[in-house]
Design a protein around this motif. Structure first.
Motif, PDB file in Angstrom:
ATOM      1  N   LEU A 217       5.328 -20.287   3.251  1.00 18.61           N
ATOM      2  CA  LEU A 217       4.440 -20.526   2.116  1.00 18.61           C
ATOM      3  C   LEU A 217       5.270 -20.659   0.859  1.00 18.61           C
ATOM      4  O   LEU A 217       6.353 -20.076   0.738  1.00 18.61           O
ATOM      5  N   GLU A 218       4.755 -21.395  -0.096  1.00 21.87           N
ATOM      6  CA  GLU A 218       5.388 -21.476  -1.404  1.00 21.87           C
ATOM      7  C   GLU A 218       4.335 -21.872  -2.425  1.00 21.87           C
ATOM      8  O   GLU A 218       3.279 -22.406  -2.071  1.00 21.87           O
ATOM      9  N   GLY A 219       4.620 -21.586  -3.693  1.00 23.79           N
ATOM     10  CA  GLY A 219       3.683 -22.004  -4.723  1.00 23.79           C
ATOM     11  C   GLY A 219       3.703 -21.121  -5.942  1.00 23.79           C
ATOM     12  O   GLY A 219       4.551 -20.228  -6.086  1.00 23.79           O
ATOM     13  N   ASP A 220       2.760 -21.372  -6.814  1.00 23.96           N
ATOM     14  CA  ASP A 220       2.604 -20.582  -8.031  1.00 23.96           C
ATOM     15  C   ASP A 220       2.322 -19.120  -7.661  1.00 23.96           C
ATOM     16  O   ASP A 220       1.544 -18.836  -6.746  1.00 23.96           O
ATOM     17  N   SER A 221       2.942 -18.200  -8.389  1.00 19.64           N
ATOM     18  CA  SER A 221       2.825 -16.787  -8.039  1.00 19.64           C
ATOM     19  C   SER A 221       1.386 -16.281  -8.102  1.00 19.64           C
ATOM     20  O   SER A 221       0.963 -15.474  -7.266  1.00 19.64           O
ATOM     21  N   THR A 222       0.636 -16.737  -9.087  1.00 17.53           N
ATOM     22  CA  THR A 222      -0.746 -16.275  -9.209  1.00 17.53           C
ATOM     23  C   THR A 222      -1.574 -16.702  -7.998  1.00 17.53           C
ATOM     24  O   THR A 222      -2.459 -15.967  -7.547  1.00 17.53           O
ATOM     25  N   LYS A 223      -1.293 -17.882  -7.461  1.00 18.34           N
ATOM     26  CA  LYS A 223      -2.006 -18.345  -6.278  1.00 18.34           C
ATOM     27  C   LYS A 223      -1.571 -17.579  -5.028  1.00 18.34           C
ATOM     28  O   LYS A 223      -2.394 -17.273  -4.155  1.00 18.34           O
ATOM     29  N   LEU A 224      -0.287 -17.274  -4.939  1.00 14.86           N
ATOM     30  CA  LEU A 224       0.185 -16.504  -3.790  1.00 14.86           C
ATOM     31  C   LEU A 224      -0.395 -15.090  -3.799  1.00 14.86           C
ATOM     32  O   LEU A 224      -0.670 -14.519  -2.736  1.00 14.86           O
ATOM     33  N   LEU A 225      -0.600 -14.534  -4.986  1.00 18.42           N
ATOM     34  CA  LEU A 225      -1.183 -13.194  -5.084  1.00 18.42           C
ATOM     35  C   LEU A 225      -2.599 -13.141  -4.520  1.00 18.42           C
ATOM     36  O   LEU A 225      -3.054 -12.089  -4.061  1.00 18.42           O
ATOM     37  N   THR A 226      -3.295 -14.260  -4.566  1.00 15.91           N
ATOM     38  CA  THR A 226      -4.667 -14.295  -4.057  1.00 15.91           C
ATOM     39  C   THR A 226      -4.773 -14.964  -2.694  1.00 15.91           C
ATOM     40  O   THR A 226      -5.872 -15.075  -2.146  1.00 15.91           O
ATOM     41  N   ASN A 227      -3.645 -15.391  -2.134  1.00 19.14           N
ATOM     42  CA  ASN A 227      -3.651 -16.026  -0.827  1.00 19.14           C
ATOM     43  C   ASN A 227      -3.987 -14.989   0.249  1.00 19.14           C
ATOM     44  O   ASN A 227      -3.330 -13.944   0.332  1.00 19.14           O
ATOM     45  N   PRO A 228      -4.990 -15.229   1.081  1.00 22.18           N
ATOM     46  CA  PRO A 228      -5.402 -14.247   2.083  1.00 22.18           C
ATOM     47  C   PRO A 228      -4.267 -13.811   3.009  1.00 22.18           C
ATOM     48  O   PRO A 228      -4.168 -12.635   3.364  1.00 22.18           O
ATOM     49  N   LYS A 229      -3.411 -14.759   3.423  1.00 25.14           N
ATOM     50  CA  LYS A 229      -2.316 -14.430   4.331  1.00 25.14           C
ATOM     51  C   LYS A 229      -1.307 -13.511   3.647  1.00 25.14           C
ATOM     52  O   LYS A 229      -0.815 -12.560   4.258  1.00 25.14           O
ATOM     53  N   VAL A 230      -0.995 -13.802   2.390  1.00 22.51           N
ATOM     54  CA  VAL A 230      -0.057 -12.969   1.636  1.00 22.51           C
ATOM     55  C   VAL A 230      -0.660 -11.595   1.397  1.00 22.51           C
ATOM     56  O   VAL A 230       0.027 -10.557   1.552  1.00 22.51           O
ATOM     57  N   LYS A 231      -1.920 -11.548   1.017  1.00 22.08           N
ATOM     58  CA  LYS A 231      -2.586 -10.270   0.759  1.00 22.08           C
ATOM     59  C   LYS A 231      -2.590  -9.388   2.013  1.00 22.08           C
ATOM     60  O   LYS A 231      -2.307  -8.185   1.933  1.00 22.08           O
ATOM     61  N   LYS A 232      -2.874  -9.985   3.143  1.00 17.91           N
ATOM     62  CA  LYS A 232      -2.935  -9.216   4.378  1.00 17.91           C
ATOM     63  C   LYS A 232      -1.568  -8.720   4.818  1.00 17.91           C
ATOM     64  O   LYS A 232      -1.408  -7.566   5.242  1.00 17.91           O
ATOM     65  N   ALA A 233      -0.562  -9.587   4.718  1.00 18.19           N
ATOM     66  CA  ALA A 233       0.764  -9.249   5.249  1.00 18.19           C
ATOM     67  C   ALA A 233       1.606  -8.400   4.300  1.00 18.19           C
ATOM     68  O   ALA A 233       2.382  -7.557   4.745  1.00 18.19           O
ATOM     69  N   TYR A 234       1.458  -8.631   2.974  1.00 11.49           N
ATOM     70  CA  TYR A 234       2.415  -8.017   2.034  1.00 11.49           C
ATOM     71  C   TYR A 234       1.789  -7.222   0.899  1.00 11.49           C
ATOM     72  O   TYR A 234       2.506  -6.488   0.208  1.00 11.49           O
ATOM     73  N   LEU A 235       0.489  -7.332   0.697  1.00 13.21           N
ATOM     74  CA  LEU A 235      -0.129  -6.672  -0.459  1.00 13.21           C
ATOM     75  C   LEU A 235      -1.138  -5.601  -0.055  1.00 13.21           C
ATOM     76  O   LEU A 235      -1.942  -5.164  -0.879  1.00 13.21           O
ATOM     77  N   GLY A 236      -1.111  -5.215   1.196  1.00 16.06           N
ATOM     78  CA  GLY A 236      -1.987  -4.156   1.643  1.00 16.06           C
ATOM     79  C   GLY A 236      -3.450  -4.558   1.739  1.00 16.06           C
ATOM     80  O   GLY A 236      -4.353  -3.767   1.436  1.00 16.06           O
ATOM     81  N   GLY A 237      -3.680  -5.789   2.182  1.00 19.21           N
ATOM     82  CA  GLY A 237      -5.063  -6.253   2.336  1.00 19.21           C
ATOM     83  C   GLY A 237      -5.409  -7.263   1.313  1.00 19.21           C
ATOM     84  O   GLY A 237      -6.317  -8.010   1.399  1.00 19.21           O
TER      85      GLY A 237
END
Length: 237
Positions: A217-237
């Motif tokens: 994955l790549e992109g703007d940080s604000t979008k990655l913060l709300t990306n479901p895959k990123v949230k599940k894998a790295y942001l605790g849900g």
């Protein structure tokens, strides 16, 4: 384009660490790479610093120059790319001032060195109080400040940071990141590798997600913060 990496492949003996990743950075950007342990984040920084060999087919360009033609010391002294490694790796038996001055071994601009030391102490005022203290006796936060200050002294066109929050209490961690933001605002481009994905994405403008040696994955940080895959894998849900 300040830095361009294409098809970056690295192997440790028979183990493939990076499987042909591509990314770019523009001048004065803050870009982060996040991912689990063993994803290849530190390997990416070491490859850019020319500390480890890369495989055939890899292309890395810095301001249009072939980065692969430079040795590790020339990457710092001629290109101004500094690296703050994981674990800081300071000279623990040397003082704060000696660590800073050692980073200027390739520089001949005495007045510039003097100004930069003063700037390091203005950014990290706690270091100014400890100029004669051995680096090995500093607190974890102070050692991280010194590691960043040393990189500032050696070359600061691009600063590569490997896990700067490691082992730091939240308040100290915020202080280090605030100082890095200040350094960036003065013109230094920052590439950050960080286990604390939330902190990294809040700090950076853009991000890349690395899994098992591949960018997924790549992109703007604000979008990655709300990306479901990123949230599940790295942001605790």
């Amino acid at each position: 384009m300040l830095l361009s990496v294409e098809n970056l492949r690295v192997s440790y003996e028979r183990i493939k660490a990076l499987h042909g990743i591509d990314f770019q950075m523009d001048e004065k950007e803050i870009v982060c790479i996040i991912g689990a342990n063993g994803a290849g984040k530190s390997t990416t920084l070491r490859a850019i610093s020319r500390l480890i060999p890369v495989e055939a087919g890899t292309k890395m360009a810095y301001m249009g120059r072939d980065l692969l033609k430079y040795s590790a010391d020339k990457v710092v002294s001629e290109l101004g790319i500094s690296h703050v490694p994981e674990g800081r790796r300071l000279f623990g038996n040397l003082t704060v001032m000696e660590n800073l001055r050692l980073a200027t071994f390739a520089r001949r601009d005495r007045e510039g060195i003097k100004r930069d030391i003063e700037r390091v102490f203005s950014i990290f005022s706690r270091l100014k109080e400890r100029t004669t203290q051995k680096a090995g006796t500093l607190s974890g936060g102070e050692q991280q400040m010194l590691a960043v200050g040393r990189a500032f002294m050696s070359g600061r066109k691009i600063m590569l940071l490997d896990e700067p929050s490691m082992g730091l209490a939240p308040l100290l961690m915020m202080g280090v990141f605030d100082s890095l933001k200040e350094i960036n605002q003065e013109g230094t481009t920052i590439l950050l590798v960080e286990q604390n994905a939330r902190m990294a994405l809040q700090f950076a403008q853009r991000g890349y997600v690395l899994e098992n040696g591949s960018l997924v994955l790549e992109g703007d940080s604000t979008k990655l913060l709300t990306n479901p895959k990123v949230k599940k894998a790295y942001l605790g849900g």
